[in-house]
Enzyme design. Structure first.
Site, mmCIF file in Angstrom:
data_model
loop_
_atom_site.group_PDB
_atom_site.id
_atom_site.type_symbol
_atom_site.label_atom_id
_atom_site.label_comp_id
_atom_site.label_asym_id
_atom_site.label_seq_id
_atom_site.Cartn_x
_atom_site.Cartn_y
_atom_site.Cartn_z
ATOM 1 N N GLY A 161 24.340 -12.690 34.633
ATOM 2 C CA GLY A 161 24.280 -14.006 35.251
ATOM 3 C C GLY A 161 25.580 -14.405 35.906
ATOM 4 N N ASN A 202 21.074 -24.276 33.492
ATOM 5 C CA ASN A 202 20.809 -23.651 34.782
ATOM 6 C C ASN A 202 19.316 -23.435 34.974
ATOM 7 O OD1 ASN A 202 19.933 -20.595 35.193
ATOM 8 N ND2 ASN A 202 20.949 -20.718 33.186
ATOM 9 N N ARG A 203 18.900 -23.561 36.201
ATOM 10 C CA ARG A 203 17.543 -23.196 36.596
ATOM 11 C C ARG A 203 17.624 -22.390 37.893
ATOM 12 N NH1 ARG A 203 17.007 -29.086 36.826
ATOM 13 N NH2 ARG A 203 17.305 -29.888 38.953
ATOM 14 N N MET A 204 18.486 -21.377 37.861
ATOM 15 C CA MET A 204 18.778 -20.591 39.051
ATOM 16 C C MET A 204 17.547 -19.871 39.584
ATOM 17 S SD MET A 204 21.952 -21.382 39.362
ATOM 18 C CE MET A 204 22.583 -20.286 40.617
ATOM 19 N N PHE A 236 16.603 -16.405 39.046
ATOM 20 C CA PHE A 236 16.835 -15.018 39.474
ATOM 21 C C PHE A 236 17.237 -14.935 40.942
ATOM 22 C CE2 PHE A 236 13.834 -12.819 36.157
ATOM 23 C CZ PHE A 236 14.711 -13.173 35.150
ATOM 24 N N ASN A 269 20.762 -5.552 34.145
ATOM 25 C CA ASN A 269 19.755 -6.505 33.688
ATOM 26 C C ASN A 269 18.698 -6.647 34.773
ATOM 27 O OD1 ASN A 269 18.485 -9.190 33.230
ATOM 28 N ND2 ASN A 269 19.945 -9.313 31.536
ATOM 29 N N SER A 309 14.037 -15.413 30.464
ATOM 30 C CA SER A 309 14.557 -16.526 31.254
ATOM 31 C C SER A 309 13.489 -17.609 31.372
ATOM 32 C CB SER A 309 14.962 -16.049 32.653
ATOM 33 O OG SER A 309 15.229 -17.157 33.493
ATOM 34 N N ASN A 312 13.356 -19.790 33.724
ATOM 35 C CA ASN A 312 13.414 -20.335 35.078
ATOM 36 C C ASN A 312 12.556 -19.617 36.103
ATOM 37 O OD1 ASN A 312 15.380 -22.271 34.230
ATOM 38 N ND2 ASN A 312 16.904 -20.634 34.266
ATOM 39 N N ASN A 347 19.070 -15.294 24.954
ATOM 40 C CA ASN A 347 19.124 -15.926 26.269
ATOM 41 C C ASN A 347 19.328 -17.437 26.087
ATOM 42 O OD1 ASN A 347 18.792 -16.288 29.109
ATOM 43 N ND2 ASN A 347 17.287 -14.632 29.172
ATOM 44 N N THR A 348 19.122 -18.187 27.157
ATOM 45 C CA THR A 348 19.277 -19.645 27.086
ATOM 46 C C THR A 348 18.088 -20.282 26.367
ATOM 47 O OG1 THR A 348 18.238 -19.866 29.267
ATOM 48 C CG2 THR A 348 20.644 -19.740 29.186
ATOM 49 N N GLY A 350 26.822 -19.273 22.887
ATOM 50 C CA GLY A 350 27.685 -20.248 22.252
ATOM 51 C C GLY A 350 28.963 -19.700 21.668
ATOM 52 N N THR A 366 29.199 -18.832 29.038
ATOM 53 C CA THR A 366 29.628 -20.228 29.123
ATOM 54 C C THR A 366 30.995 -20.430 28.474
ATOM 55 O OG1 THR A 366 27.307 -20.907 29.111
ATOM 56 C CG2 THR A 366 28.946 -22.616 28.669
#
Length: 365
Positions: A94, A142-144, A146, A169, A205, A207, A272-273, A322, A344
């Site tokens: 990412g 984030n809501r990128m 891909f 990835n 993901s 998103n 993942n998130t 985290g 992050t």
């Protein structure tokens, strides 16, 4: 203070690294980060990429970065799923989606870099604005979706690899139906095979519409078996890992263990998130997308410990989620992770976090 950025390491490089590293860390937190955080996070990301690329072209600067952040110690070397890592701290997918800066980023002390998520065809991703800082929570949403230039463009850049251990990835295009998703993963797998050291199958993901449905036991088993069948036809098969969401229930995590055993993939990346918004304080907390950063610290460690304990440590786990301090990293390693990744935390704490973690690992040996 500014002179530290432009002073090259002297013959007394150890003293230089300690002095400059401490001051650069302080300067990052007190000066650089507050300035960067005044601007749109996605634009800052591209600016930072350009800055690192520019500085890395100046004679001596790559050596300076390595002097500041790289911990050279044979005791940090670790072998996981047949690969030898210089140290167990990696950069998560990412950050360098399109494999544009992996050589330069390796100078910040990472033992490995994971590129992607890549899809067969380049795509813009979701509409902007799609990246949000949650400063009070030390987090990002984030809501990128891909966004990437397509796998073939990344391959051309990976041909210029200067010895960096690379994870690839891979995902599916937004318009690809789930019943055809295996074709997208196969395309990326074949295109990247000669240029990455391990693969990560991203079905977690939040998103990409309906992507997480591929985490269900039946479709996920079928997808991984397809990739493994292709893998085993190779002269030298490569490790395939699965990246999972932190939002899975215990029952679903037990399914993951069964899937790993059935498909014989190399391991798991956890996690993942998250879609959870529990306990957040920031005004952006209700934005749609995946949450990363400090709020994920405990849950990702819980998932690592659960998978490790319930599987009797039968497969390696890369811990991510985290990690904002050396202690966070050690907690994940002690919970059962063989390697860890930053994202992050690297943004909020700065590159010295990589060095701090490696030095703390050495203390524990």
């Amino acid at each position: 203070m500014i002179s530290i950025l432009f002073q090259l390491p002297t013959s007394n490089s150890k003293q230089f690294s300690i002095f400059a590293g401490h001051n650069c860390s302080t300067m990052y937190k007190l000066l650089i980060r507050p300035i960067l955080f005044l601007f749109d996070p996605e634009e800052v990301h591209y600016f930072t990429f350009s800055l690192i690329r520019f500085l890395s072209k100046i004679p001596g600067f790559q050596s300076l970065f390595r002097g500041l952040y790289l911990v050279n110690d044979k005791r940090l070397e670790t072998e996981v799923f047949g690969l030898k890592f210089k140290n167990p701290v990696g950069l998560a997918a990412g950050f360098d989606k399109d494999a544009k800066l992996y050589n330069e980023l390796s100078n910040f002390g990472f033992g490995f870099i994971e590129i992607g998520t890549l899809t067969p065809i380049g795509q813009e991703g979701n509409p902007k604005k799609r990246l949000f800082r949650l400063k009070e929570d030390s987090a990002i949403i984030n809501r990128m979706g891909f966004n990437n230039g397509g796998v073939q463009h990344a391959v051309q850049r990976l041909k210029k690899n200067k010895g960096v251990l690379i994870g690839g990835n891979i995902g599916k295009n937004k318009l690809t139906l789930n019943e055809n998703a295996h074709q997208d993963y196969e395309i990326c797998f074949e295109a990247l095979f000669d240029y990455v050291d391990y693969f990560v199958v991203n079905v977690s993901s939040p998103n990409t519409p309906n992507l997480r449905e591929l985490q269900d036991k039946k479709p996920l088993t079928a997808l991984l078996l397809t990739l493994q069948n292709n893998n085993l036809k190779k002269l030298q098969p490569k490790p395939i890992l699965l990246k999972i969401a932190p939002d899975l229930t215990d029952s679903q995590l037990l399914d993951i263990i069964d899937i790993v055993n059935e498909t014989k993939i190399a391991g798991i990346i956890a996690t993942n998130t998250t879609l959870s918004r529990e306990g957040l304080q920031s005004e952006n907390k209700l934005e749609m997308g995946g949450l990363s950063g400090k709020p994920l610290t405990n849950r990702s460690t819980e998932v690592i410990r659960f998978l490790s304990d319930k599987s009797n440590r039968s497969f390696p786990i890369i811990g991510v989620g985290g990690i904002h301090s050396a202690k966070d990293a050690i907690d994940k390693l002690e919970a059962g992770a063989s390697l860890i990744q930053l994202y992050t935390g690297f943004i909020y704490v700065g590159p010295k976090l990589v060095k701090d973690i490696n030095k703390e690992i050495l203390k524990k040996l």
